[in-house]
Design a protein around this motif. Structure first.
Motif, PDB file in Angstrom:
ATOM      1  N   MET A   1      -0.743  -0.939   0.398  1.00  0.00           N
ATOM      2  CA  MET A   1       0.715  -0.872   0.259  1.00  0.00           C
ATOM      3  C   MET A   1       1.096   0.313  -0.632  1.00  0.00           C
ATOM      4  SD  MET A   1       3.351  -3.948  -0.796  1.00  0.00           S
ATOM      5  CE  MET A   1       2.627  -4.280  -2.407  1.00  0.00           C
ATOM      6  N   ASP A   2       2.202   0.951  -0.305  1.00  0.00           N
ATOM      7  CA  ASP A   2       2.736   2.060  -1.084  1.00  0.00           C
ATOM      8  C   ASP A   2       3.857   1.544  -1.988  1.00  0.00           C
ATOM      9  OD1 ASP A   2       4.976   4.412  -1.153  1.00  0.00           O
ATOM     10  OD2 ASP A   2       2.945   5.237  -1.168  1.00  0.00           O
ATOM     11  N   ILE A   3       4.106   2.227  -3.097  1.00  0.00           N
ATOM     12  CA  ILE A   3       5.157   1.781  -4.020  1.00  0.00           C
ATOM     13  C   ILE A   3       6.529   1.754  -3.339  1.00  0.00           C
ATOM     14  CG2 ILE A   3       5.713   4.058  -4.998  1.00  0.00           C
ATOM     15  CD1 ILE A   3       5.895   2.580  -7.762  1.00  0.00           C
ATOM     16  N   GLU A   4       6.709   2.582  -2.305  1.00  0.00           N
ATOM     17  CA  GLU A   4       7.990   2.584  -1.585  1.00  0.00           C
ATOM     18  C   GLU A   4       8.217   1.292  -0.805  1.00  0.00           C
ATOM     19  OE1 GLU A   4      10.289   4.963  -1.742  1.00  0.00           O
ATOM     20  OE2 GLU A   4       9.065   6.098  -3.145  1.00  0.00           O
ATOM     21  N   GLU A   5       7.182   0.482  -0.666  1.00  0.00           N
ATOM     22  CA  GLU A   5       7.285  -0.742   0.124  1.00  0.00           C
ATOM     23  C   GLU A   5       7.505  -1.994  -0.718  1.00  0.00           C
ATOM     24  OE1 GLU A   5       4.114  -0.974   3.212  1.00  0.00           O
ATOM     25  OE2 GLU A   5       3.487   0.955   2.364  1.00  0.00           O
ATOM     26  N   THR A   6       7.627  -1.848  -2.040  1.00  0.00           N
ATOM     27  CA  THR A   6       7.740  -3.029  -2.886  1.00  0.00           C
ATOM     28  C   THR A   6       8.845  -2.877  -3.924  1.00  0.00           C
ATOM     29  OG1 THR A   6       6.556  -4.477  -4.457  1.00  0.00           O
ATOM     30  CG2 THR A   6       6.000  -2.140  -4.515  1.00  0.00           C
ATOM     31  N   PRO A   7       9.518  -3.969  -4.295  1.00  0.00           N
ATOM     32  CA  PRO A   7      10.362  -3.928  -5.487  1.00  0.00           C
ATOM     33  C   PRO A   7       9.496  -3.660  -6.719  1.00  0.00           C
ATOM     34  CG  PRO A   7      10.784  -5.916  -4.194  1.00  0.00           C
ATOM     35  CD  PRO A   7       9.535  -5.295  -3.650  1.00  0.00           C
ATOM     36  N   VAL A   8      10.084  -3.024  -7.718  1.00  0.00           N
ATOM     37  CA  VAL A   8       9.399  -2.756  -8.982  1.00  0.00           C
ATOM     38  C   VAL A   8      10.357  -3.151 -10.107  1.00  0.00           C
ATOM     39  CG1 VAL A   8       8.372  -1.005 -10.483  1.00  0.00           C
ATOM     40  CG2 VAL A   8       8.014  -0.884  -7.999  1.00  0.00           C
ATOM     41  N   LEU A   9      10.041  -4.252 -10.781  1.00  0.00           N
ATOM     42  CA  LEU A   9      10.914  -4.841 -11.787  1.00  0.00           C
ATOM     43  C   LEU A   9      10.331  -4.657 -13.189  1.00  0.00           C
ATOM     44  CD1 LEU A   9      13.249  -6.879 -12.701  1.00  0.00           C
ATOM     45  CD2 LEU A   9      11.509  -8.661 -12.412  1.00  0.00           C
ATOM     46  N   ASP A  10      11.139  -4.118 -14.096  1.00  0.00           N
ATOM     47  CA  ASP A  10      10.813  -4.157 -15.523  1.00  0.00           C
ATOM     48  C   ASP A  10      11.558  -5.358 -16.093  1.00  0.00           C
ATOM     49  OD1 ASP A  10      10.564  -3.819 -18.293  1.00  0.00           O
ATOM     50  OD2 ASP A  10      10.604  -1.627 -18.164  1.00  0.00           O
ATOM     51  N   ASN A  11      10.802  -6.342 -16.564  1.00  0.00           N
ATOM     52  CA  ASN A  11      11.375  -7.624 -16.968  1.00  0.00           C
ATOM     53  C   ASN A  11      12.043  -7.605 -18.349  1.00  0.00           C
ATOM     54  OD1 ASN A  11      11.583 -10.662 -16.644  1.00  0.00           O
ATOM     55  ND2 ASN A  11      10.325 -10.577 -18.495  1.00  0.00           N
ATOM     56  N   VAL A 243       6.329   1.046 -16.153  1.00  0.00           N
ATOM     57  CA  VAL A 243       6.088  -0.015 -15.163  1.00  0.00           C
ATOM     58  C   VAL A 243       5.869   0.578 -13.764  1.00  0.00           C
ATOM     59  CG1 VAL A 243       7.151  -1.941 -13.919  1.00  0.00           C
ATOM     60  CG2 VAL A 243       7.060  -1.963 -16.414  1.00  0.00           C
ATOM     61  N   PRO A 244       6.720   1.515 -13.287  1.00  0.00           N
ATOM     62  CA  PRO A 244       6.420   2.117 -11.977  1.00  0.00           C
ATOM     63  C   PRO A 244       5.041   2.787 -11.931  1.00  0.00           C
ATOM     64  CG  PRO A 244       8.661   2.653 -12.635  1.00  0.00           C
ATOM     65  CD  PRO A 244       8.024   1.975 -13.806  1.00  0.00           C
ATOM     66  N   ARG A 245       4.668   3.464 -13.006  1.00  0.00           N
ATOM     67  CA  ARG A 245       3.343   4.098 -13.036  1.00  0.00           C
ATOM     68  C   ARG A 245       2.223   3.072 -12.951  1.00  0.00           C
ATOM     69  NH1 ARG A 245       4.604   8.597 -17.786  1.00  0.00           N
ATOM     70  NH2 ARG A 245       5.185  10.316 -16.382  1.00  0.00           N
ATOM     71  N   ARG A 246       2.399   1.944 -13.644  1.00  0.00           N
ATOM     72  CA  ARG A 246       1.366   0.898 -13.591  1.00  0.00           C
ATOM     73  C   ARG A 246       1.324   0.249 -12.209  1.00  0.00           C
ATOM     74  NH1 ARG A 246       0.111   3.436 -17.273  1.00  0.00           N
ATOM     75  NH2 ARG A 246      -0.023   2.798 -19.472  1.00  0.00           N
ATOM     76  N   VAL A 247       2.467   0.123 -11.557  1.00  0.00           N
ATOM     77  CA  VAL A 247       2.479  -0.435 -10.196  1.00  0.00           C
ATOM     78  C   VAL A 247       1.720   0.496  -9.253  1.00  0.00           C
ATOM     79  CG1 VAL A 247       3.957  -0.984  -8.223  1.00  0.00           C
ATOM     80  CG2 VAL A 247       4.548  -1.834 -10.506  1.00  0.00           C
ATOM     81  N   ARG A 248       1.957   1.799  -9.364  1.00  0.00           N
ATOM     82  CA  ARG A 248       1.191   2.750  -8.543  1.00  0.00           C
ATOM     83  C   ARG A 248      -0.302   2.588  -8.785  1.00  0.00           C
ATOM     84  NH1 ARG A 248       4.419   6.813  -6.269  1.00  0.00           N
ATOM     85  NH2 ARG A 248       6.488   6.977  -7.236  1.00  0.00           N
ATOM     86  N   TRP A 249      -0.674   2.477 -10.042  1.00  0.00           N
ATOM     87  CA  TRP A 249      -2.092   2.323 -10.408  1.00  0.00           C
ATOM     88  C   TRP A 249      -2.668   1.038  -9.817  1.00  0.00           C
ATOM     89  CZ3 TRP A 249      -3.669  -1.449 -14.197  1.00  0.00           C
ATOM     90  CH2 TRP A 249      -5.025  -1.392 -14.533  1.00  0.00           C
ATOM     91  N   LEU A 250      -1.921  -0.051  -9.897  1.00  0.00           N
ATOM     92  CA  LEU A 250      -2.393  -1.312  -9.320  1.00  0.00           C
ATOM     93  C   LEU A 250      -2.568  -1.200  -7.810  1.00  0.00           C
ATOM     94  CD1 LEU A 250      -0.190  -3.830 -11.354  1.00  0.00           C
ATOM     95  CD2 LEU A 250      -2.678  -3.611 -11.484  1.00  0.00           C
ATOM     96  N   LEU A 251      -1.596  -0.575  -7.152  1.00  0.00           N
ATOM     97  CA  LEU A 251      -1.686  -0.433  -5.699  1.00  0.00           C
ATOM     98  C   LEU A 251      -2.855   0.464  -5.301  1.00  0.00           C
ATOM     99  CD1 LEU A 251       2.114  -0.096  -4.843  1.00  0.00           C
ATOM    100  CD2 LEU A 251       0.661  -2.102  -4.497  1.00  0.00           C
ATOM    101  N   ASN A 253      -5.542   0.615  -6.738  1.00  0.00           N
ATOM    102  CA  ASN A 253      -6.753  -0.166  -6.939  1.00  0.00           C
ATOM    103  C   ASN A 253      -6.789  -1.427  -6.081  1.00  0.00           C
ATOM    104  OD1 ASN A 253      -8.501   0.974  -9.350  1.00  0.00           O
ATOM    105  ND2 ASN A 253      -6.367   1.315  -9.903  1.00  0.00           N
ATOM    106  N   GLY A 254      -5.904  -1.477  -5.078  1.00  0.00           N
ATOM    107  CA  GLY A 254      -5.936  -2.571  -4.113  1.00  0.00           C
ATOM    108  C   GLY A 254      -5.361  -3.887  -4.605  1.00  0.00           C
ATOM    109  N   GLU A 255      -4.569  -3.841  -5.685  1.00  0.00           N
ATOM    110  CA  GLU A 255      -4.030  -5.075  -6.253  1.00  0.00           C
ATOM    111  C   GLU A 255      -2.636  -5.384  -5.698  1.00  0.00           C
ATOM    112  OE1 GLU A 255      -5.742  -7.080  -7.844  1.00  0.00           O
ATOM    113  OE2 GLU A 255      -7.346  -5.992  -8.868  1.00  0.00           O
ATOM    114  N   ASP A 256      -2.513  -5.319  -4.363  1.00  0.00           N
ATOM    115  CA  ASP A 256      -1.222  -5.592  -3.730  1.00  0.00           C
ATOM    116  C   ASP A 256      -0.710  -6.997  -4.053  1.00  0.00           C
ATOM    117  OD1 ASP A 256      -2.298  -3.300  -2.553  1.00  0.00           O
ATOM    118  OD2 ASP A 256      -1.295  -3.666  -0.637  1.00  0.00           O
ATOM    119  N   GLU A 257      -1.617  -7.949  -4.069  1.00  0.00           N
ATOM    120  CA  GLU A 257      -1.224  -9.337  -4.300  1.00  0.00           C
ATOM    121  C   GLU A 257      -0.665  -9.517  -5.716  1.00  0.00           C
ATOM    122  OE1 GLU A 257      -3.321 -13.734  -4.291  1.00  0.00           O
ATOM    123  OE2 GLU A 257      -4.124 -12.193  -2.946  1.00  0.00           O
TER     124      GLU A 257
END
Length: 281
Positions: A1-11, A243-251, A253-257
Motif C-alpha cells: 500500500m502507498d501512503i496516498e491510499e490511506t488516511p494518516v491521523l496525528d492523534n 507521523v506521515p514519515r513514520r507511516v511511509r516507513w511502516l508501509l 516495511n510491509g506493515e499495512d495492517e
C-alpha cells in the motif's frame, strides 16, 4: 500500500493561533501525506492566562476551535478539536493561593465547559489527566478527582477522554476508574504512550522503536507527535511531518495492517470517526 491510499491521523498535536506557526504546521503535515488531525488546546496560560473561571476556558477553547477550522481547510481530510484542562493547572492555581479543593472545583468546571463543546458541536473529545511530576498527596488526590470527573462527563455524553499523565506502562487502575463511572476503557486514551501499555488505549509517540513495540503487542493503538507549536521550541516534541514519515516507513516495511489499525480502525473504535469517508485527495 502507498501512503496516498490511506488516511494518516496525528492523534495529539497542538496549534497556537496566538504566537505559533499554526496553519503553516498543518500545511507541513499535509504536504508530507498527513490527512487528519486531533488538535488539543494548549494550556490556558499559553493562550490567554491561567484559567480561574469559565469565561477564560471558553476563550482558550474558542481559539483552538478557530485554529481547527483553518486546519481543516488545509487538509485533504479534516481536523477535530479535543478540548480540556491541562493537569498542570492545579499547580498554577495552588501557587496563586487557591486550596487544592478550590483548584479542583475550577478545573472540574473547565471540564464541564469542554464537555459542552463536545455535546453541542465542534469538539470530538475532552482532555484531562494528572500531573506528570511530583506533587504532594493533597494535590495528587484532587487531581485524580478531576480526572474521574472527566470520566463521568465522557460516560454521560458517550465520548472519549485523552489523558496527560505521568509516564509508565501500568494504568489498569485508571481504566477501572473509568469503567466504574460507565466509560468503556477503549475510550480512555493515554497520550504520549510507549508501545506497551496496560489499561487505556495507547497513543504512541511516533518513535520507531516504540511503534515496533506497539506492533509486536498486537493491540489497538494510535500515533501522535505531541507537536507543541512553540516558536522558541521548533519541532518539539516531534515535528508535524513525523507521523506521515513514520507511516511511509511502516508501509515500506510491509506493515499495512498496523497502519490500518492506527489510522482507520482505532480512531473509529475510540472516537466514532470515519477517516476514510472524510478523506478526499
Amino acid at each position: 500500500m502507498d501512503i496516498e491510499e490511506t488516511p494518516v491521523l496525528d492523534n495529539h498535536l497542538h496549534l497556537d493561533p496566538v504566537q505559533g506557526r499554526n496553519t503553516e504546521a498543518v500545511e507541513d503535515f499535509a504536504d508530507h501525506g498527513g490527512t487528519h488531525l486531533l488538535v488539543l488546546n494548549k494550556p490556558s496560560w499559553h493562550l490567554v492566562e491561567a484559567a480561574t473561571d469559565e469565561d477564560t476556558f471558553r476563550e482558550a477553547f474558542d481559539l483552538t476551535v478557530g485554529a481547527v477550522e483553518d486546519a481543516t481547510d488545509a487538509l485533504p481530510g479534516r481536523a477535530w478539536p479535543v478540548l480540556g484542562v491541562h493537569p498542570a493547572l492545579i499547580s498554577k492555581l495552588v501557587e496563586e493561593g487557591y486550596t487544592p479543593d478550590e483548584a479542583r472545583d475550577i478545573m472540574q468546571a473547565g471540564l464541564d465547559v469542554a464537555a459542552e463543546y463536545v455535546t453541542d458541536g465542534p469538539a470530538l473529545a475532552i482532555k484531562s489527566g494528572r500531573p506528570h511530576y511530583e506533587v504532594d498527596e493533597a494535590v495528587w488526590d484532587v487531581s485524580n478527582d478531576v480526572m474521574c470527573h472527566a470520566f463521568e462527563l465522557a460516560a454521560a455524553g458517550d465520548f472519549a477522554v485523552q489523558l496527560h499523565t505521568e509516564g509508565g506502562e501500568e494504568f489498569e487502575q485508571v481504566a477501572q476508574w473509568a469503567e466504574q463511572r460507565g466509560l468503556d476503557r477503549r475510550q480512555v486514551v493515554k497520550h504520549y504512550s510507549g508501545g506497551r501499555l496496560q489499561g487505556p488505549t495507547k497513543s504512541v509517540l511516533a518513535d520507531k522503536d516504540e511503534l515496533e513495540l506497539a506492533i509486536e503487542e498486537d493491540e489497538p493503538f494510535l500515533m501522535e507527535t505531541d507537536y507543541i507549536d512553540d516558536p522558541e521550541r521548533p519541532g518539539a516534541v516531534l515535528g508535524p511531518k513525523t507521523v506521515p514519515r513514520r507511516v511511509r516507513w511502516l508501509l515500506e516495511n510491509g506493515e499495512d495492517e498496523a497502519v490500518r489499525t492506527a489510522h482507520v480502525e482505532t480512531p473509529e473504535a475510540v472516537y466514532g470517526i470515519d477517516t476514510e469517508a472524510t478523506l478526499s485527495r
